[in-house]
Design a protein around this motif. Structure first.
Motif, PDB file in Angstrom:
ATOM      1  N   ASP A   1       0.708   4.252  -2.581  1.00 25.91           N
ATOM      2  CA  ASP A   1       0.530   5.635  -2.122  1.00 25.91           C
ATOM      3  C   ASP A   1       1.599   6.548  -2.715  1.00 25.91           C
ATOM      4  O   ASP A   1       1.288   7.623  -3.230  1.00 25.91           O
ATOM      5  N   PHE A   2       2.848   6.099  -2.651  1.00 25.41           N
ATOM      6  CA  PHE A   2       3.955   6.907  -3.164  1.00 25.41           C
ATOM      7  C   PHE A   2       3.803   7.112  -4.667  1.00 25.41           C
ATOM      8  O   PHE A   2       3.920   8.223  -5.176  1.00 25.41           O
TER       9      PHE A   2
ATOM     10  N   LYS B   1       0.834  -1.195   0.000  1.00 27.40           N
ATOM     11  CA  LYS B   1       0.000   0.000   0.000  1.00 27.40           C
ATOM     12  C   LYS B   1       0.875   1.254   0.000  1.00 27.40           C
ATOM     13  O   LYS B   1       0.576   2.229  -0.688  1.00 27.40           O
ATOM     14  N   SER B   2       1.976   1.206   0.741  1.00 22.48           N
ATOM     15  CA  SER B   2       2.873   2.367   0.787  1.00 22.48           C
ATOM     16  C   SER B   2       3.482   2.649  -0.586  1.00 22.48           C
ATOM     17  O   SER B   2       3.671   3.803  -0.965  1.00 22.48           O
ATOM     18  N   GLU B   3       3.768   1.583  -1.364  1.00 24.21           N
ATOM     19  CA  GLU B   3       4.277   1.759  -2.721  1.00 24.21           C
ATOM     20  C   GLU B   3       3.216   2.394  -3.614  1.00 24.21           C
ATOM     21  O   GLU B   3       3.517   3.290  -4.409  1.00 24.21           O
TER      22      GLU B   3
ATOM     23  N   GLU C   1      14.443   6.679  -3.402  1.00 22.02           N
ATOM     24  CA  GLU C   1      13.095   6.102  -3.408  1.00 22.02           C
ATOM     25  C   GLU C   1      12.732   5.562  -4.793  1.00 22.02           C
ATOM     26  O   GLU C   1      12.026   4.566  -4.906  1.00 22.02           O
TER      27      GLU C   1
END
Length: 105
Positions: A7-8, A3-5, A91
């Motif tokens: 989101d980013f 999910k963080s990927e 990132e």
């Protein structure tokens, strides 16, 4: 895909191409794109396709220069993304390598 990927990536795509990173349809399109990239990357690994660090660095520099042109300054890019240019590059490094490999399939 974490999910963080997502989101980013949604924030990144929204910032560069426009769109609302919270919109479900927008996020769905971003997720579908990420899935496709992952599949192509896995095929690239099977085909023994490699990308040099120089190629990755060149692509990262092009991306950062694009962001600087779009937002007017390095400082503005850092403010918008909430991180330094070097951290943005860190990132994006793995995704950039995977994307380059996927493009070669």
């Amino acid at each position: 895909i974490l999910k963080s990927e997502l989101d980013f990536r949604a924030e990144l795509v929204a910032a560069t191409q426009g769109g609302n990173p919270q919109d479900k349809n927008f996020r769905k399109k971003v997720l579908e794109s990420m899935i496709e990239e992952k599949l192509l990357y896995e095929q690239a690994k099977l085909d023994s396709i490699t990308v040099s660090d120089d190629q990755v660095n060149e692509q990262l520099d092009r991306q950062i220069n694009y962001y600087i042109q779009q937002y007017g300054s390095k400082e503005r890019v850092e403010k918008i993304y909430g991180m330094s240019i070097e951290r943005i590059k860190r990132e994006l490094r793995d995704d950039t390598r995977k994307n380059l490999m996927a493009q070669m399939v």
